[in-house]
Design a protein around this motif. Sequence first.
Motif, PDB file in Angstrom:
ATOM      1  N   GLY A 241      60.351  45.581  31.488  1.00 57.54           N
ATOM      2  CA  GLY A 241      59.816  46.937  31.388  1.00 57.54           C
ATOM      3  C   GLY A 241      58.307  46.961  31.219  1.00 57.54           C
ATOM      4  O   GLY A 241      57.618  47.809  31.806  1.00 57.54           O
ATOM      5  N   LEU A 242      57.769  46.032  30.423  1.00 58.22           N
ATOM      6  CA  LEU A 242      56.321  45.982  30.210  1.00 58.22           C
ATOM      7  C   LEU A 242      55.585  45.602  31.486  1.00 58.22           C
ATOM      8  O   LEU A 242      54.544  46.182  31.817  1.00 58.22           O
ATOM      9  CB  LEU A 242      55.997  44.987  29.096  1.00 58.22           C
ATOM     10  N   GLU A 243      56.105  44.627  32.211  1.00 58.11           N
ATOM     11  CA  GLU A 243      55.474  44.259  33.482  1.00 58.11           C
ATOM     12  C   GLU A 243      55.417  45.453  34.423  1.00 58.11           C
ATOM     13  O   GLU A 243      54.395  45.695  35.088  1.00 58.11           O
ATOM     14  CB  GLU A 243      56.249  43.115  34.143  1.00 58.11           C
ATOM     15  N   GLN A 244      56.506  46.197  34.468  1.00 60.05           N
ATOM     16  CA  GLN A 244      56.546  47.358  35.365  1.00 60.05           C
ATOM     17  C   GLN A 244      55.567  48.426  34.921  1.00 60.05           C
ATOM     18  O   GLN A 244      54.853  49.006  35.743  1.00 60.05           O
ATOM     19  CB  GLN A 244      57.974  47.912  35.414  1.00 60.05           C
ATOM     20  N   SER A 245      55.487  48.678  33.619  1.00 55.15           N
ATOM     21  CA  SER A 245      54.581  49.716  33.128  1.00 55.15           C
ATOM     22  C   SER A 245      53.114  49.327  33.307  1.00 55.15           C
ATOM     23  O   SER A 245      52.247  50.195  33.455  1.00 55.15           O
ATOM     24  CB  SER A 245      54.859  50.013  31.653  1.00 55.15           C
ATOM     25  N   LEU A 246      52.824  48.020  33.312  1.00 49.98           N
ATOM     26  CA  LEU A 246      51.462  47.531  33.474  1.00 49.98           C
ATOM     27  C   LEU A 246      51.095  47.297  34.940  1.00 49.98           C
ATOM     28  O   LEU A 246      49.968  46.899  35.242  1.00 49.98           O
ATOM     29  CB  LEU A 246      51.270  46.230  32.691  1.00 49.98           C
ATOM     30  N   GLY A 247      52.047  47.515  35.836  1.00 47.58           N
ATOM     31  CA  GLY A 247      51.774  47.293  37.244  1.00 47.58           C
ATOM     32  C   GLY A 247      51.644  45.828  37.608  1.00 47.58           C
ATOM     33  O   GLY A 247      50.974  45.486  38.589  1.00 47.58           O
ATOM     34  N   LEU A 248      52.273  44.947  36.840  1.00 48.71           N
ATOM     35  CA  LEU A 248      52.197  43.513  37.104  1.00 48.71           C
ATOM     36  C   LEU A 248      53.332  43.086  38.024  1.00 48.71           C
ATOM     37  O   LEU A 248      54.421  43.662  37.995  1.00 48.71           O
ATOM     38  CB  LEU A 248      52.284  42.729  35.796  1.00 48.71           C
ATOM     39  N   GLN A 249      53.083  42.070  38.797  1.00 54.95           N
ATOM     40  CA  GLN A 249      54.113  41.522  39.671  1.00 54.95           C
ATOM     41  C   GLN A 249      55.217  40.886  38.831  1.00 54.95           C
ATOM     42  O   GLN A 249      54.953  40.259  37.801  1.00 54.95           O
ATOM     43  CB  GLN A 249      53.502  40.483  40.606  1.00 54.95           C
ATOM     44  N   ALA A 250      56.461  41.054  39.272  1.00 55.64           N
ATOM     45  CA  ALA A 250      57.579  40.428  38.571  1.00 55.64           C
ATOM     46  C   ALA A 250      57.357  38.927  38.494  1.00 55.64           C
ATOM     47  O   ALA A 250      57.061  38.285  39.503  1.00 55.64           O
ATOM     48  CB  ALA A 250      58.886  40.735  39.292  1.00 55.64           C
ATOM     49  N   ASP A 251      57.504  38.362  37.300  1.00 56.04           N
ATOM     50  CA  ASP A 251      57.156  36.964  37.060  1.00 56.04           C
ATOM     51  C   ASP A 251      58.341  36.240  36.442  1.00 56.04           C
ATOM     52  O   ASP A 251      58.685  36.455  35.278  1.00 56.04           O
ATOM     53  CB  ASP A 251      55.941  36.899  36.130  1.00 56.04           C
ATOM     54  N   ALA A 252      58.977  35.365  37.231  1.00 54.57           N
ATOM     55  CA  ALA A 252      60.186  34.690  36.766  1.00 54.57           C
ATOM     56  C   ALA A 252      59.921  33.793  35.572  1.00 54.57           C
ATOM     57  O   ALA A 252      60.738  33.726  34.639  1.00 54.57           O
ATOM     58  CB  ALA A 252      60.805  33.880  37.902  1.00 54.57           C
ATOM     59  N   VAL A 253      58.799  33.069  35.550  1.00 51.68           N
ATOM     60  CA  VAL A 253      58.538  32.124  34.463  1.00 51.68           C
ATOM     61  C   VAL A 253      58.249  32.881  33.170  1.00 51.68           C
ATOM     62  O   VAL A 253      58.720  32.483  32.093  1.00 51.68           O
ATOM     63  CB  VAL A 253      57.382  31.178  34.826  1.00 51.68           C
ATOM     64  N   ARG A 254      57.482  33.960  33.236  1.00 56.02           N
ATOM     65  CA  ARG A 254      57.240  34.756  32.022  1.00 56.02           C
ATOM     66  C   ARG A 254      58.542  35.338  31.489  1.00 56.02           C
ATOM     67  O   ARG A 254      58.797  35.349  30.277  1.00 56.02           O
ATOM     68  CB  ARG A 254      56.253  35.877  32.321  1.00 56.02           C
TER      69      ARG A 254
END
Length: 401
Positions: A241-254
Amino acid sequence: MTDSPAAAVFAALAANGVQARFVGGCVRDAVLGLPIGDLDVCTPARPERVMALARAAGLKVVPTGIEHGTVTVVADHVPVEVTTLRRDVETDGRRAVVAFTDDWAEDAARRDLTLNALYLDPDGTVYDPIGQGLADARAGRIRFVGNAETRIREDVLRILRFFRFWARFGREPPDPVGLAACATLADRIPSLSGERVWAELAKLLVARRAAEALGAMAESGVTDRLWPGSTDVARAVAVIGLEQSLGLQADAVRRLAAMIGGAGGAEPAASRLRLSRAEADRVRRALSVAGGPAGGDPERRARIYRTGSRAYLDARILFAAAGREPADTLVHDRDVAQEWTPPRFPIGGDDVAALGVPPGPGTGRLLRLVEDAWIADDFTGDAAACRAKLAALVDQGRQQQ
């Protein structure tokens, strides 16, 4: 699928009366109007005949999995996997002994999910031997071919594939029969190789419905079997959810790091999944770097300089995902991490030696003291200022001797 490489492969086979069809993922994606990835073809012809016909047509052939009937034909530098129709003779949950067949329905019956058991002629005719794959693909239904437990016992990795394909394509709730079978056989997951588990999990973690799939996996007891130690699915879902709200690319390792229950779990998880050195190092750093809020931009820059921008942002996101900070406070962290380039420390060992300091541990100690002061000054000192600070420290040390 209509480009010249695939056409060349089909032409080489058809010129000798050999029937061939596209199969699996490329057919599914074509039906759904999605971009086509790898090209897979199947045929009743045995691999030896496929290789002979392809070579006769001037195509390169690589026997990539000939014991399972698979050869890779390369046309115009594009690989096309051609596999002989098969049926399973013996399975142990990890690998299968197969026999070749000329029966398309037998080949379809051994596949994992109905939407992957589709075939396509070069003229565009779709074949659905199971009778459910085309409708399931279009409806976003993820169901095992035939008996769900039987399919999983043949290859336990199909548990993860069930959730991964649902996370990518699913539009209906997960199939209850499939869910029940995954829960029943979840204790077999440790028998799989770590590489196979991570390959599926990495794709699942960046899929469209990854958060919901992780929740279903947790309820089915699947996530508890992925590696020794605990898992934190709630934190992983929060990171998504945070990645999406920040406009970050989905990151499998994170997202994987978020799933691991604490810094102590990094090594067991990395070892079990056979992560690459870079992936394992990133997971360790994400879980060990302090993620608490920064006091201001100078402190943000100092922490990014010491840990790296990605490790800093990973740690901050994991910190917020644990409910320790509102998500909106991460916006500025993201901006600083993405936009600020850490400078290079302007002096080195030669500068210490020029002041008459003999080589040894004292060189590193002096440089660290100057670097700490340079960081504390928000990197404003140039080389001359750092050399002046270094000279002052050397003089001070000599006066104290």
